[in-house]
Design a protein around this motif. Structure first.
Motif, PDB file in Angstrom:
ATOM      1  N   GLN A 134       3.338   5.594   4.381  1.00 60.73           N
ATOM      2  CA  GLN A 134       3.042   6.769   5.197  1.00 60.73           C
ATOM      3  C   GLN A 134       4.377   7.364   5.659  1.00 60.73           C
ATOM      4  O   GLN A 134       5.010   6.852   6.563  1.00 60.73           O
ATOM      5  CB  GLN A 134       2.182   6.377   6.406  1.00 60.73           C
ATOM      6  CG  GLN A 134       0.840   5.779   6.032  1.00 60.73           C
ATOM      7  CD  GLN A 134      -0.032   6.782   5.308  1.00 60.73           C
ATOM      8  OE1 GLN A 134      -0.047   7.970   5.628  1.00 60.73           O
ATOM      9  NE2 GLN A 134      -0.758   6.324   4.304  1.00 60.73           N
ATOM     10  N   LEU A 159       0.851  -1.189   0.000  1.00 63.54           N
ATOM     11  CA  LEU A 159       0.000   0.000   0.000  1.00 63.54           C
ATOM     12  C   LEU A 159       0.887   1.239   0.000  1.00 63.54           C
ATOM     13  O   LEU A 159       2.100   1.158   0.198  1.00 63.54           O
ATOM     14  CB  LEU A 159      -0.915  -0.014   1.228  1.00 63.54           C
ATOM     15  CG  LEU A 159      -1.826  -1.247   1.344  1.00 63.54           C
ATOM     16  CD1 LEU A 159      -2.607  -1.194   2.643  1.00 63.54           C
ATOM     17  CD2 LEU A 159      -2.767  -1.328   0.154  1.00 63.54           C
ATOM     18  N   ARG A 160       0.306   2.394  -0.203  1.00 61.70           N
ATOM     19  CA  ARG A 160       1.052   3.644  -0.237  1.00 61.70           C
ATOM     20  C   ARG A 160       1.753   3.868   1.112  1.00 61.70           C
ATOM     21  O   ARG A 160       1.126   3.776   2.161  1.00 61.70           O
ATOM     22  CB  ARG A 160       0.083   4.797  -0.516  1.00 61.70           C
ATOM     23  CG  ARG A 160       0.742   5.996  -1.087  1.00 61.70           C
ATOM     24  CD  ARG A 160      -0.237   7.075  -1.540  1.00 61.70           C
ATOM     25  NE  ARG A 160      -1.500   6.553  -2.021  1.00 61.70           N
ATOM     26  CZ  ARG A 160      -2.687   6.978  -1.580  1.00 61.70           C
ATOM     27  NH1 ARG A 160      -2.778   7.909  -0.659  1.00 61.70           N
ATOM     28  NH2 ARG A 160      -3.789   6.481  -2.060  1.00 61.70           N
ATOM     29  N   ARG A 168       4.834   0.928   6.691  1.00 61.85           N
ATOM     30  CA  ARG A 168       4.341   0.504   5.375  1.00 61.85           C
ATOM     31  C   ARG A 168       3.181  -0.445   5.598  1.00 61.85           C
ATOM     32  O   ARG A 168       3.203  -1.273   6.497  1.00 61.85           O
ATOM     33  CB  ARG A 168       5.427  -0.212   4.590  1.00 61.85           C
ATOM     34  CG  ARG A 168       6.483   0.728   4.041  1.00 61.85           C
ATOM     35  CD  ARG A 168       7.335   0.043   3.003  1.00 61.85           C
ATOM     36  NE  ARG A 168       6.536  -0.468   1.891  1.00 61.85           N
ATOM     37  CZ  ARG A 168       6.442   0.128   0.699  1.00 61.85           C
ATOM     38  NH1 ARG A 168       7.076   1.240   0.469  1.00 61.85           N
ATOM     39  NH2 ARG A 168       5.732  -0.415  -0.249  1.00 61.85           N
TER      40      ARG A 168
END
Length: 136
Positions: free
Chosen positions: A94, A91-92, A100
């Motif tokens: 942070q 996922l993107r 992650r």
């Protein structure tokens, strides 16, 4: 006054009555055995599904802790009775938290040869947060 011949006509069951009783008993027993057989098959399917769920949960728990998070789709087996597939998508990240996220999907498929009907796969999905990049 009744004679002995007339009295014997009223005693006991006729052959037709006995045959009807056996037919009714046979129908009852065949329905009972069919129900018993169905319940045994359902119990076996439930047992296989429960075991597959436990294996899927154990695999899900191991990813990212005792095993590195795989970069893509991986497969394997738990002995000869179950196979598994793990699918991971990053996922993107942070940036502020340094964590992650990974979308992880585990599917466990029973391959038990004695199971006449193929059982549906057990699929677990989750998001795991880890610090940094932990791909293998």
């Amino acid at each position: 006054m009744t004679t002995a011949a007339q009295q014997n006509d009223c005693d006991g069951f006729t052959l037709l009555e006995v045959l009807v009783a056996f037919v009714i008993l046979t129908l009852f027993l065949s329905v009972a055995f069919a129900g018993f057989s169905t319940s045994l098959r359902a119990e076996r399917r439930a047992e296989i599904a429960q075991q597959a769920m436990q294996l899927a949960q154990a695999k899900m728990d191991a990813i990212g802790i005792t095993e590195p998070i795989p970069a893509a789709k991986t497969t394997g087996s738990f002995g000869s009775d179950f196979s598994w597939t793990a699918s991971v998508q990053a996922l993107r990240p942070q940036a502020a938290s340094g964590l992650r996220g990974y979308w992880i999907e585990i599917a466990v498929i029973p391959t038990v040869a004695s199971n006449a009907q193929r059982s549906a796969p057990i699929v677990l999905k989750t998001v795991k947060l880890v610090a940094g990049d932990v791909h293998e």
